[in-house]
Design an enzyme around this catalytic site. Structure first.
Site, PDB file in Angstrom:
ATOM      1  CG  HIS A 300      -1.971   1.002   1.269  1.00 17.72           C
ATOM      2  ND1 HIS A 300      -1.726   2.335   1.512  1.00 17.72           N
ATOM      3  CD2 HIS A 300      -3.312   0.895   1.087  1.00 17.72           C
ATOM      4  CE1 HIS A 300      -2.870   2.998   1.482  1.00 17.72           C
ATOM      5  NE2 HIS A 300      -3.843   2.156   1.226  1.00 17.72           N
ATOM      6  NE  ARG A 348      -5.665  -0.913  -1.405  1.00 16.82           N
ATOM      7  CZ  ARG A 348      -6.794  -1.490  -1.013  1.00 16.82           C
ATOM      8  NH1 ARG A 348      -6.792  -2.734  -0.591  1.00 16.82           N
ATOM      9  NH2 ARG A 348      -7.935  -0.827  -1.060  1.00 16.82           N
ATOM     10  CE  LYS A 351      -8.395  -2.026  -4.143  1.00 17.08           C
ATOM     11  NZ  LYS A 351      -9.823  -2.376  -3.980  1.00 17.08           N
ATOM     12  CG  ASP A 354      -7.649   8.971  -3.350  1.00 15.37           C
ATOM     13  OD1 ASP A 354      -7.554  10.204  -3.219  1.00 15.37           O
ATOM     14  OD2 ASP A 354      -8.298   8.259  -2.558  1.00 15.37           O
ATOM     15  CG  HIS A 422      -8.698  13.831  -0.432  1.00 13.76           C
ATOM     16  ND1 HIS A 422      -9.698  13.248   0.314  1.00 13.76           N
ATOM     17  CD2 HIS A 422      -8.149  12.832  -1.185  1.00 13.76           C
ATOM     18  CE1 HIS A 422      -9.767  11.956   0.021  1.00 13.76           C
ATOM     19  NE2 HIS A 422      -8.845  11.667  -0.884  1.00 13.76           N
TER      20      HIS A 422
END
Length: 501
Positions: A300, A348, A351, A354, A422
């Site tokens: 991760h 990951r 995935k 983001d 974020h």
């Protein structure tokens, strides 16, 4: 070269532009309605010189890598691949400079809407709506996220010193460490966030909030015989605990000795708070090359950053990272986290991209580059160029992660809501992409045992053409501590000058 100037006549309509036929060129009216005009009437037409192809010129500056689908696509359709396709469909219009509400520079990149983001963060430090009660245990994180982001945007956050100090006192436990709120169990993550928040506001009033003796005893109680740390008493042991503990110990200049009550204590004195940490990190590297939270788990991005941070605090990255990690496999896994056409990072394998991984993954590269620049292994040569596409990450952040509405703040991706988490980590990633870090390693023996650590030096990254405007550069942050370097120096100097606790 600037955009071509073209003189034309226009009429108001909701229709589309037809620059090839100036008489038929249409522009939207302020009312959004079509207004019929007589092509023979001078009163309805106005000769103007405007940059009708300014947007087209900007779009032409965008590499096709960021505007087109990948040339090779796996024919196997899965739920994961469908989500990936949907994500690409969402972000491509933003990356292609097609948002008519946004002003782009000559490279097809919008400006950083700094004032909007500052206002969003200041509001996030105030009283939050009732629905945020579910995040009560994350109050220390809101302090860190907002203060860190404001600092990167150039704001002086020392004005929050008194309020942060008062809030931190209410969350500190007599047994050591900080909880998420008053009367909440001390946790490594919330303690890390509080210590960073205190370092950001700075000053004796903030530093003296910390009960360092209790903190030291609490950390000793979490230290495990296998080298790792629990995140709280009776809690899980993972690499987050090791990283947070390493940051806390080095910022507060805590003793490395263990108390006799520590689970890792040895009567011969051969163990201390850092004993076995590097070995624990090594056991977390997976078959993919990435780092998992615990041995034998999934790799991760956030755990990768934590792992490198641990090692970089123990010794020079060029010595310690190759000793404990397979660097070639790690770099291969890390590089695979950046996607095209998006330009951002995923956390990951398989995935979605983001915005927060702009930091968790993007922040790994300064530490890897420091490792390669120092390594004496011929199989690990110094990089001759950036190890990731800085342009791609900057495009994703400025085009896709900014909330361009009055709300402000930064987000995961278009369609998501901006939030403090974020906003902090997207800006951290932007900082990493806009700067390069050099490690002053004149002292070959510099490490924690000598209490003299190498000095990180931040410089603007200037290789190649810069796609962002100069005014959109954010403040650099320390590659390991993720706060500005002067704040790191100040808190470390304060506690090193103290005798005892």
């Amino acid at each position: 070269m600037g955009p071509k100037r073209v003189a034309f006549r226009w009429k108001r309509t909701t229709g589309t532009m037809s620059p090839s036929n100036p008489q038929q060129f249409q522009r939207p009216s302020s009312a959004g309605r079509t207004t019929e005009t007589n092509s023979d009437s001078d009163s309805e037409f106005v000769d103007e010189e405007i940059f009708i192809n300014a947007r087209q010129a900007a779009s032409a500056m965008i590499d096709s890598l960021f505007t087109q689908l990948p040339p090779i696509k796996d024919d196997l359709v899965t739920h994961t691949s469908e989500l990936q396709d949907e994500t690409v469909d969402i972000v491509l219009p933003f990356l292609s400079g097609e948002d008519e509400e946004v002003q782009y520079n000559e490279h097809g990149v919008p400006n950083l809407t700094r004032e909007k983001h500052i206002q969003f963060l200041q509001q996030s430090l105030g009283r939050l709506p009732g629905r945020f009660v579910a995040a009560d245990a994350s109050r220390p994180w809101f302090l860190y996220w907002c203060l860190s982001a404001l600092a990167m945007l150039g704001e002086d956050v020392s004005s929050y010193r008194e309020a942060v100090a008062e809030t931190a006192r209410s969350m500190q436990n007599d047994s050591g460490g900080f909880g998420g709120g008053g009367r909440q169990l001390s946790h490594m993550a919330t303690t890390y966030a509080v210590v960073l928040a205190l370092a950001l506001v700075g000053g004796e009033e903030a530093y003296e909030v910390v009960d360092r003796k209790a903190m030291w005893k609490w950390l000793c109680s979490l230290k495990q015989p296998d080298g790792g740390f629990q995140v709280c008493l009776g809690g899980e042991e993972d690499i987050r605990g090791a990283y947070c503990a390493s940051v806390i110990i080095t910022l507060l200049d805590l003793p490395l000795d263990l108390t006799p009550e520590s689970p890792a204590y040895k009567e011969d004195g051969s163990a201390n708070l850092f004993t076995g940490v590097a070995d624990y990190v090594r056991r977390c590297q997976t078959f993919e090359g990435g780092i998992s939270g615990q041995p034998n788990a999934e790799a991760h991005g956030a755990y990768a950053f934590c792992a490198l941070g641990c090692l970089a605090l123990l010794d020079h990255p060029g010595r310690i990272i190759p000793k404990y990690l397979n660097v070639r496999r790690f770099v291969a896994w890390l590089s695979a986290r950046q996607y095209a056409p998006e330009g951002g990072f995923s956390g990951r394998t398989n995935k979605l991209v983001d915005g927060c991984y702009s930091h968790w993954v993007g922040g790994c590269f300064p530490l890897v580059e420091a490792c390669l620049n120092k390594s004496k292994d011929p199989k690990l040569p110094p990089p001759t160029q950036s190890l990731f596409s800085r342009e791609g990450l900057i495009r994703y952040i400025l085009c896709c992660c900014q909330d361009q509405t009055k709300r402000g703040g930064l987000r995961d991706k278009p369609g998501k809501m901006s939030d403090a988490y974020h906003t902090c980590y997207v800006l951290s990633g932007l900082s990493s992409a806009q700067h390069q870090w050099l490690l002053d390693d004149d002292d070959e023996d510099a490490n924690l045992e000598t209490a003299k650590t190498p000095e990180w030096i931040a410089l603007p990254y200037l290789d190649g053409e810069q796609i962002f405007d100069a005014k959109d550069r954010v403040r650099p942050i320390h590659p390991v501590y993720a706060i500005p370097q002067p704040n790191v120096r100040a808190i470390q100097a304060y506690f090193r000058a103290k005798e005892g606790f």
